[in-house]
Design an enzyme around this catalytic site. Structure first.
Site: not given
Ligand code: NAD
Length: 361
Positions: A195, A251, A227, A146, A255
C-alpha cells in the site's frame, strides 16, 4: 532417508486428517525406502486439557529438534468451548503463534490451485476461470501489525486503541528472497503487493523488493496495491504466479485466494524460515462442527505432507507422487462431502486417505 517428523494432531478434525496424511507418508516410505519416525506432540486445546497451556516448552523443544512438523489444526468452538474463557495467551491459537515464533518461521507459502476436476466448486464464472489458475501467496509471517506494539487507553474520557506496523529492511529482504526463489521454481512472475501510496512501511517494502530483484533478472517483477489485488483475484486470478506480501495483507489475500478455488479442504500450506525445518498444515481450521464424524476432507493435510517432503527433505519426486495421486482420485470421481457434486461417489475421511495411498505405487 531417515526423516524425524513431529506430528501435532491438535483439536477438532485435526487427529482425523493427520492420521490420513501419516497413512500416505507411510506408503511413500514403503515405496521409496524412506524411514519416517513420527513423534506426537500436544498443542492447542489438547495441550491445555493436559498441561494448562497451549504449547509447553518441552513440546516446542521437541519440535525444534525434529526435521519437520506436520500439524492438523488447533482450536474449538469459539464462544462455546471452555478454552475461550481463558486469557488470550492461554487459548489454543496462542500455541500456533508460539511455535511459529519459536521455530523462527517467517515465510508462509499458501498455494491456491484450481483443481481441474473441481471446476464446478469455483464460485467464479466460467469466462473468468478460463484455463484455470495456479498461484501461490508468499506471506511474511512474524512481523508487521500482528507483532507490533499495541495498547488501548482512555484519553479525556474517549477510548483509543493503538497498533503499530513496522518492518525493517532485513525482515523485508529475507521474505523477498523466498518470493523470488519460489517464482524461479515456477512460472517466474512475482507480484509484490503493498500500500505504497499511503503507508511508509510499504514504501520501504517496495524499495527493498526492487533491490533484491537485481539478483533475479530471470524473474519478472511487478508491484500492485493491495486494494487492487483484492479485486484482481476475483476478476482475473489467472494473471498471478507468485504474490509476495506482508503479514496482514497476506492473511486476508491468502484467504480470498483459497476461497476462489471453492475448496478450502483442499489447500495446504508451509511455514518456513532460514533452515530446512518447516511447519506444514492445511489452510483451514479445526472444523469443530464436523469433528469425529469421518466427514473431514483430508486432502489439504495430505498435500501439506507433500510440501513437507519437497521443502524439508528435497524429495521432489515423492511430493509429486502424492499430488498426482490426489488428482487421480478426484478424476475417478471420489469426493468428501465438502466437495461433493452430482454423479460422484461420496467417501469419508478414512476412505479418501486409503484411496490416495492406494494410488502411490
Ligand atoms: P474452519 O476452517 O475450521 O471451518 C470453516 C468451515 O469449513 C466449517 O464449516 C468447516 O466444517 C469447513 N471445513 C474446514 N475444513 C474442512 C475440511 N477439511 N473438510 C471439510 N470441511 C471443512 O474455520 P472456523 O470455523 O472459522 O474455525 C474453527 C476453529 O479453527 C476455531 O477455533 C479457529 O480459531 C480455528 N482455526 C485454526 C487454524 C489453525 O489451526 N491453523 C486456522 C483457522 C482457524
Amino acid at each position: 532417508m531417515d526423516c524425524n517428523i513431529a506430528v501435532i494432531p491438535g483439536d477438532g478434525i485435526g487427529p482425523e486428517i493427520v492420521t490420513e496424511a501419516r497413512k500416505v507418508l507411510a506408503k511413500i516410505g514403503n515405496t521409496y525406502g524412506h524411514k519416517f519416525n513420527f513423534t506426537e506432540l500436544l498443542m492447542g486445546g489438547a495441550s491445555i486439557d493436559v498441561h494448562g497451556v497451549p504449547l509447553t516448552e518441552e513440546a516446542l523443544e521437541a519440535a525444534r529438534n525434529s526435521d519437520a512438523v506436520l500439524l492438523g489444526a488447533v482450536g474449538g468452538n469459539v464462544g462455546v468451548s471452555n478454552w475461550y474463557s481463558l486469557p488470550p495467551e492461554l487459548r489454543p491459537e496462542a500455541g500456533l503463534l508460539k511455535i511459529r515464533k519459536g521455530l523462527n518461521l517467517y515465510a508462509n507459502l499458501r498455494p491456491a490451485l484450481l483443481f481441474e476436476d473441481l471446476r464446478e466448486a469455483c464460485p467464479l464464472k466460467e469466462s473468468i476461470i478460463g484455463d484455470g489458475f495456479d498461484l501461490i501467496v508468499v506471506r511474511e509471517l512474524t512481523g508487521g501489525l500482528y507483532f507490533g506494539e499495541r495498547k488501548t487507553v482512555v484519553e479525556e474520557g474517549i477510548r483509543k486503541a493503538y497498533d503499530t506496523l513496522t518492518y525493517d529492511e532485513e525482515e523485508i529482504r529475507r521474505i523477498a528472497l523466498w518470493g523470488f526463489e519460489t517464482a524461479r521454481k515456477r512460472r517466474k512472475k512475482l507480484c509484490s503487493v503493498d500500500k505504497a501510496n499511503v503507508i511508509d512501511s510499504s514504501r520501504l517494502w517496495r524499495q527493498v523488493v526492487k533491490e533484491v530483484s537485481k539478483d533475479y533478472p530471470d524473474v519478472e517483477l511487478s508491484d500492485m496495491l493491495v486494494d487492487n489485488c483484492a479485486m484482481q483475484l476475483v476478476k482475473d486470478p489467472g494473471q498471478f504466479d507468485v504474490i509476495l506480501t506482508e503479514n496482514m495483507f497476506g492473511d486476508i489475500l491468502s484467504d480470498e485466494a483459497s476461497m476462489v478455488t471453492g475448496s478450502i479442504g483442499m489447500l495446504p500450506s508451509a511455514s518456513l524460515g532460514r533452515t530446512k525445518l518447516g511447519l506444514y498444515e492445511p489452510s483451514h481450521g479445526s472444523a469443530p462442527d464436523i469433528a469425529g464424524q469421518n466427514k473431514a476432507n483430508p486432502v489439504a493435510t495430505i498435500l501439506s505432507a507433500a510440501m513437507l517432503l519437497r521443502y524439508s527433505f528435497d524429495l521432489e519426486e515423492e511430493a509429486k507422487q502424492i499430488e498426482e495421486a490426489v488428482q487421480k482420485v478426484l478424476k475417478n470421481g471420489y469426493r468428501t462431502v465438502d466437495i461433493m457434486s452430482d454423479g460422484n461417489t461420496l467417501v469419508g475421511t478414512d476412505k479418501m486417505g486409503d484411496l490416495i495411498a492406494g494410488e502411490i505405487k
